[in-house]
Design a protein around this motif. Structure first.
Motif, short mmCIF file in Angstrom:
data_model
loop_
_atom_site.label_atom_id
_atom_site.label_comp_id
_atom_site.label_asym_id
_atom_site.label_seq_id
_atom_site.Cartn_x
_atom_site.Cartn_y
_atom_site.Cartn_z
N TYR A 188 15.23 -14.84 -18.04
CA TYR A 188 14.55 -13.85 -18.42
C TYR A 188 15.51 -12.17 -18.21
N GLU A 189 16.00 -12.65 -16.88
CA GLU A 189 16.27 -11.35 -16.23
C GLU A 189 17.84 -11.09 -16.63
N GLU B 6 5.91 -10.82 -18.58
CA GLU B 6 7.62 -11.96 -17.32
C GLU B 6 6.62 -12.58 -17.11
N LEU C 141 10.36 -12.64 -25.10
CA LEU C 141 11.01 -11.66 -25.25
C LEU C 141 11.04 -11.63 -27.08
N SER D 209 11.30 -7.15 -22.93
CA SER D 209 10.59 -7.81 -22.76
C SER D 209 9.33 -8.04 -23.08
N SER E 101 17.14 -9.69 -20.57
CA SER E 101 16.03 -7.81 -20.35
C SER E 101 16.89 -7.31 -19.85
#
Length: 254
Positions: free
Chosen positions: A183-184, A198, A211, A195, A187
């Protein structure tokens, strides 16, 4: 981005359904598909009934909750599966929520058809962030043997990101080793992905994040550990047997 890694594999296709029991009845009557897991998911938005149906190596996730309007662009229109002993048939699980079944040697997920006003941008995002391939501009994307058909439609994506409960096919999910790390990375600043949700824990051993692609197609990241999931499932199953109520899990942030 995934040039030196294995392509991500699609794990799940998800739909928000107004009447979950009615849809499950139709799927069993016409295709002999039955859920292997049902539970209630408790979150800030309320309690949502959930059913998981196995489609070969993949899963169809149905959620009995809808809210808001379905976007005209950036949405999955049709999910196509194969099943032995079946004639080609289409089932409308809900308005504009098509499940197409074709004859095949074994049950499997075959294709996902997406309506998008930004097909080139979406294709580039799939290629960059999932490792999907495309033989040519007129061809479908291929992600580990599953066709992703981007059908161009008019209009532009709305400024607001899609909601979590709009009716119909809602998102497709891919397995990742770590939801938080993926995810980090996906995004990060300069990414074509935006995003939406989360990382959070659905149940012990199962994490997700969401996402948005350029047209607002929703890509869900999923991390699963069956070793960690089994104890919590067993406890909730015992509780449900004594209480007479369905298993329930509470979502938690990362």
């Amino acid at each position: 981005m995934y040039e030196k890694m294995e392509p991500l594999k699609i794990s799940t296709v998800c739909a928000n359904i107004p009447d979950l029991d009615a849809v499950l009845s139709v799927l069993y009557t016409r295709l002999k598909l039955a859920p292997f897991l049902r539970f209630d998911l408790e979150a800030t938005e309320g309690v949502t009934p959930v059913a998981f149906i196995r489609i070969g190596e993949h899963t169809m996730e149905l959620l009995g909750r809808i809210k808001g309007e379905r976007p005209q662009s950036g949405v999955i229109h049709c999910v196509e599966i194969e099943a032995p002993g079946q004639e080609k048939t289409e089932i409308e699980l809900a308005p504009e929520t098509i499940l197409r079944c074709c004859p095949g040697e074994q049950i499997r997920l075959r294709a996902i058809e997406i309506m998008t006003s930004l097909p080139k941008e979406d294709a580039a995002a799939f290629i960059d962030y999932t490792g999907a391939t495309m033989a040519g501009p007129e061809n479908s994307l291929d992600l580990c043997g599953i066709a992703i058909r981007l059908v161009e439609t008019e209009g532009i994506p709305p400024k607001e990101l899609p909601g979590l409960f709009f009716p119909g096919w809602h998102r497709l999910s891919v397995h990742v080793p770590s939801v938080s790390e993926s995810y980090e990375t996906m995004s990060a600043s300069g990414s074509s992905l935006e995003s939406l949700v989360e990382p959070f824990q659905v149940m012990p051993g199962h994490k997700e994040a969401m996402l948005s692609l350029p047209s607002h197609v929703i890509l869900q990241l999923t991390e699963e550990s069956f070793l960690k999931m089994t104890p919590s499932l067993a406890v909730e199953w015992v509780k449900s047997k004594f209480s007479g109520h369905r298993m329930r899990f509470n979502t938690r942030g990362k």
